[in-house]
Design an enzyme around this catalytic site. Structure first.
Site, PDB file in Angstrom:
ATOM      1  N   GLU A 161       0.856  -1.195   0.000  1.00  0.00           N
ATOM      2  CA  GLU A 161       0.000   0.000   0.000  1.00  0.00           C
ATOM      3  C   GLU A 161       0.883   1.234   0.000  1.00  0.00           C
ATOM      4  O   GLU A 161       1.951   1.252   0.625  1.00  0.00           O
ATOM      5  CB  GLU A 161      -0.912   0.033   1.236  1.00  0.00           C
ATOM      6  CG  GLU A 161      -1.700   1.349   1.299  1.00  0.00           C
ATOM      7  CD  GLU A 161      -2.886   1.333   2.242  1.00  0.00           C
ATOM      8  OE1 GLU A 161      -2.856   0.567   3.220  1.00  0.00           O
ATOM      9  OE2 GLU A 161      -3.841   2.101   1.993  1.00  0.00           O
ATOM     10  N   CYS A 207      -6.604   1.210   2.557  1.00  0.00           N
ATOM     11  CA  CYS A 207      -7.560   2.327   2.498  1.00  0.00           C
ATOM     12  C   CYS A 207      -7.424   3.177   1.240  1.00  0.00           C
ATOM     13  O   CYS A 207      -8.396   3.812   0.830  1.00  0.00           O
ATOM     14  CB  CYS A 207      -7.409   3.213   3.728  1.00  0.00           C
ATOM     15  SG  CYS A 207      -8.007   2.422   5.217  1.00  0.00           S
ATOM     16  N   ASN A 252     -12.277  -2.792   0.124  1.00  0.00           N
ATOM     17  CA  ASN A 252     -11.218  -3.069   1.103  1.00  0.00           C
ATOM     18  C   ASN A 252     -11.857  -3.400   2.443  1.00  0.00           C
ATOM     19  O   ASN A 252     -12.284  -4.521   2.655  1.00  0.00           O
ATOM     20  CB  ASN A 252     -10.249  -1.893   1.185  1.00  0.00           C
ATOM     21  CG  ASN A 252      -9.210  -2.073   2.279  1.00  0.00           C
ATOM     22  OD1 ASN A 252      -8.665  -3.157   2.421  1.00  0.00           O
ATOM     23  ND2 ASN A 252      -8.948  -1.044   3.063  1.00  0.00           N
ATOM     24  N   GLU A 253     -11.931  -2.409   3.325  1.00  0.00           N
ATOM     25  CA  GLU A 253     -12.565  -2.664   4.632  1.00  0.00           C
ATOM     26  C   GLU A 253     -13.963  -2.079   4.592  1.00  0.00           C
ATOM     27  O   GLU A 253     -14.169  -0.935   4.992  1.00  0.00           O
ATOM     28  CB  GLU A 253     -11.741  -2.018   5.742  1.00  0.00           C
ATOM     29  CG  GLU A 253     -10.474  -2.776   6.046  1.00  0.00           C
ATOM     30  CD  GLU A 253      -9.637  -2.125   7.139  1.00  0.00           C
ATOM     31  OE1 GLU A 253      -9.829  -0.925   7.428  1.00  0.00           O
ATOM     32  OE2 GLU A 253      -8.779  -2.826   7.690  1.00  0.00           O
TER      33      GLU A 253
HETATM   34  O1  AHR Z   1      -2.422  -1.346   6.618  1.00  0.00           O
HETATM   35  C1  AHR Z   1      -2.835  -0.084   7.031  1.00  0.00           C
HETATM   36  C2  AHR Z   1      -4.337   0.113   6.920  1.00  0.00           C
HETATM   37  O2  AHR Z   1      -4.995  -0.739   7.812  1.00  0.00           O
HETATM   38  C3  AHR Z   1      -4.944  -0.235   5.602  1.00  0.00           C
HETATM   39  O3  AHR Z   1      -4.872   0.803   4.709  1.00  0.00           O
HETATM   40  C4  AHR Z   1      -6.360  -0.531   5.950  1.00  0.00           C
HETATM   41  O4  AHR Z   1      -6.943  -1.458   5.082  1.00  0.00           O
HETATM   42  C5  AHR Z   1      -6.303  -0.984   7.373  1.00  0.00           C
HETATM   43  O5  AHR Z   1      -7.174  -0.291   8.161  1.00  0.00           O
END
Ligand code: AHR
Length: 671
Positions: free
Chosen positions: A47, A241, A378-379
């Site tokens: 990321e 994120c 993602n989340e």
């Molecule tokens: O890994 C850091 C963050 O943790 C990521 O962006 C997210 O998916 C999670 O909340």
């Protein structure tokens, strides 16, 4: 002989006794091959957080190279007559700079860039400078390009320089290679106008020539090499994120990340939000884009796993109690679904038939990337996600039934949202569910049985983000890595359910992080792999192909173990054992089904020296215990695995495992 090798030698003295040692027995039935372990089992999660892309893995050294940051001269110092203009040759990056004669004797006109969180240059290395330029009034003009040593006490900051001739009123790309004779920690790049004829400059770039695989728009070699050394089975990108964005407009838009690098628009990163560790100048150039990710996956032999926006912006950044611009509904969701379809075509389509596949071919990859997995969202959580996911899945299943779809179980590893989401994921019928756990030692140690009674039917598990965050100790530390290793024996024992696992986050710049712990830390010249990295590497490079049943008895309270067979390595048997306790163990390994002489390769991650060392990102004065320490940029090799090879007689081997260690035993038929 180093200290660790000496230790191993002592271990093999048959009647080794130790006042503190306790007995453990590992019984493995090598005749009973169980579930297949997916080749994707251990992978990496990338990321753009902590300056992981621009200023990190992406080799570009110039910040705001296209003058597209919100203040176009962010990252640049100017002198003389410098004017920003916005009718440049690249429609999605329209800004450029005009350098004109200052009109004053002795006053130069020029611009300087000091990089992302500084710029450092290696002595003797070649750096490729490129610029798009023109002479607006036509004719010929000259620029002077220099690399500076800002710590220099000489008469001139410039360490090396060269002039380039710019010709004509059409925009053209100019390239020169510069080499500094010595390593410069605090460097900058300068572009000065020579003479009185104005020159326009755009997309000013500086890369090491020696990038990973020598690509011009390439990756920083040491960081890419660390990933290759993990031999990951899968690589998830681009997050996290940032997939979602703080707003839908600032989601990671893969379509903006491909094609001519000069024309990839700037994006605002979701990690430039908040006020705690905000850096104000953290943006995404998209220079490291989807083409580069897929190419890198191919080069390191990892299955690519892109995750795309499902039409919901980051739920932590928005008021999710009501519909709003954070949520794409109706017709606006169609654009997101089309993005998913176009991505599959970009990867696997025929360049003769599809415009996105054509771009892939034009970028240098006419053959498909052979995409097999796609994460959607993602989340995510709440009432909207499952129906939106279903809207993606219908056309994808119809058009591309071979693509495996990954859904989300939200940011929490248990509780109501998690349970509801799993139920929904089963209902919509995804292939895998992405689980995230950033939890403490207790969670990781008790979680070793997390998947033992998990339903065997329905979607499989992708442990897509995890790391042990020590209670009150949210930084990289050896004990957290040991807990991760213990937990991973549970993933491995349940390889029929868990098909992929990726530690997160991957990278962090020592001067630019927002989140820790992370797997690999770096500054502008150096990088360091943490103990968590080595745990991942031990598992990934000893993955095996089939689970073997293992029984642990004796004083086994703080012992965690798994065993596998490797059909690709002549049915070698690999036993992994983690001792999280403070006592050494006298361990008997009983290998049912094996007899006679075998070669045993032992690889161990342990700490042998009782001096606490500084932590990679934590003041040494605050670290009290060895278990709270990790490798650092100044001391990167303190905790690394060590390997010895011996001959043993099977079925019964006895060995001492030190307290707080991860041990891998690989038994191979002796040649
Ligand atoms: O890994 C850091 C963050 O943790 C990521 O962006 C997210 O998916 C999670 O909340």
């Amino acid at each position: 002989m180093n200290f660790q090798i000496l230790f191993y030698t002592l271990c093999f003295i048959a009647c080794f006794t130790h006042a503190e040692a306790q007995n453990v027995v590992l019984e493995i039935n090598t005749n009973k091959k169980g579930a297949e372990i997916a080749p994707t089992m251990y992978g990496v999660f990338f990321e753009d957080i902590n300056y992981g892309a621009d200023g990190g893995l992406y080799g570009e050294l110039i910040k705001n190279r296209s003058f597209e940051y919100p203040q176009p001269l962010m990252g640049w110092n100017t002198i003389g007559d410098v004017v920003v203009k916005d009718d440049g040759p690249f429609n999605r990056c329209p800004h450029y700079v005009r350098l004109s004669y200052s009109g004053k004797r002795d006053m130069a006109t020029g611009i300087e860039n000091r990089g992302f969180l500084g710029m450092s240059l290696l002595g003797g290395e070649q750096y490729r400078f490129t610029v798009w330029a023109r002479v607006p009034e036509d004719g010929e003009a000259q620029l002077n390009i220099g690399l500076r040593d800002l710590d220099s006490q000489e008469e001139n900051f410039t360490s090396c320089e060269t002039d380039i001739n710019v010709c004509g009123s059409e925009w053209s790309k100019y390239t020169v290679v510069l080499t500094t004779p010595y390593t410069i920690k605090k460097a900058s790049l300068t572009v000065f106008l020579k003479g009185t004829v104005p020159v326009d400059v755009e997309h000013i770039s500086l890369f090491p020539v020696n990038t990973w695989h020598g690509h011009e728009n390439g990756l920083r070699k040491d960081l890419a090499q660390h990933l290759a050394n993990l031999k990951p089975g899968v690589m998830r990108f681009p997050g996290g994120c940032i997939v979602e964005g703080a707003t839908l407009d600032t989601r990671y838009n893969w379509k903006h990340s491909i094609g001519t690098v000069e024309n990839r628009p700037l994006n605002e990163t979701r990690w430039n939000y908040g006020k705690e560790r905000t850096h104000f100048d953290y943006y995404q150039s998209y220079g490291l884009g989807f083409f580069e990710f897929f190419q890198f996956c191919e080069e390191i032999g990892a299955e690519p796993l892109p995750v795309i926006s499902c039409g919901m912006a980051c739920q932590f950044n928005n008021d999710i109690t009501k519909k709003g611009s954070w949520l794409a509904q109706g017709d606006s969701l169609k654009e997101f679904i089309q993005d998913a379809i176009d991505l599959i075509e970009f990867c696997n389509g025929d360049p003769e038939k599809n415009e996105w596949a054509k771009i892939r071919a034009e970028m240098g990859h006419p053959t498909p990337f052979n995409l097999k997995y796609l994460g959607i969202g993602n989340e995510q959580w709440g009432e909207w996600y499952a129906p939106m996911l279903k809207a993606f899945m219908e056309p994808i299943r119809k058009l591309y039934p071979q693509i495996k779809i990954i859904g989300s179980s939200g940011p929490w590893p248990d509780g109501k949202e998690y349970d509801d989401l799993w139920a929904e994921m089963r209902r919509v019928g995804v292939d895998l569910v992405d689980e995230h756990f950033y939890k403490d030692e207790e969670f990781f140690l008790s979680g070793v049985n997390r998947y033992d009674n998990f339903p065997r039917k329905g979607p499989k598990v992708f442990a897509g983000e995890y790391a042990c965050h020590g209670t009150g100790k949210k930084w990289n530390r050896y004990y957290s890595a040991i807990c991760e290793a213990a937990f991973m024996t549970g993933l491995e024992r349940n390889a029929d359910v868990v098909r992929m696992a990726t530690y997160a986050p991957l990278f962090a710049h020592i001067d630019g992080w927002q989140w820790r712990p992370d797997m690999i830390w770096f500054d502008n010249l150096r990088s360091v792999c943490t103990s968590s990295y080595y745990v991942q590497q031990l598992f990934s490079t000893n993955r095996g192909t089939h689970v073997l049943p293992i029984k642990v008895t004796g004083n086994s309270e703080k012992i965690y173990a798994s065993a596998v067979a490797d059909k690709d390595d002549n049915d070698a048997v690999i036993v992994k054992m983690v001792n999280t306790g403070e006592k050494d163990t006298q361990t008997s390994i009983k290998l049912k089904g094996m007899s006679g002489e075998y070669t045993m390769i032992t690889t161990m991650l342990s700490v042998f020296d009782s001096t606490p060392l500084e932590n990679v990102n934590y003041g040494a004065d605050k670290v009290h215990s060895l278990l709270d320490c990790d490798n650092s940029l100044d001391n990167p090799m303190r905790i690394i695995p060590d390997t010895v090879e011996t001959k043993v007689m099977c079925p019964h081997v006895t060995i001492k495992i030190p307290a707080h260690s991860v041990a891998i035993f690989s038994f191979k038929v002796t040649d």
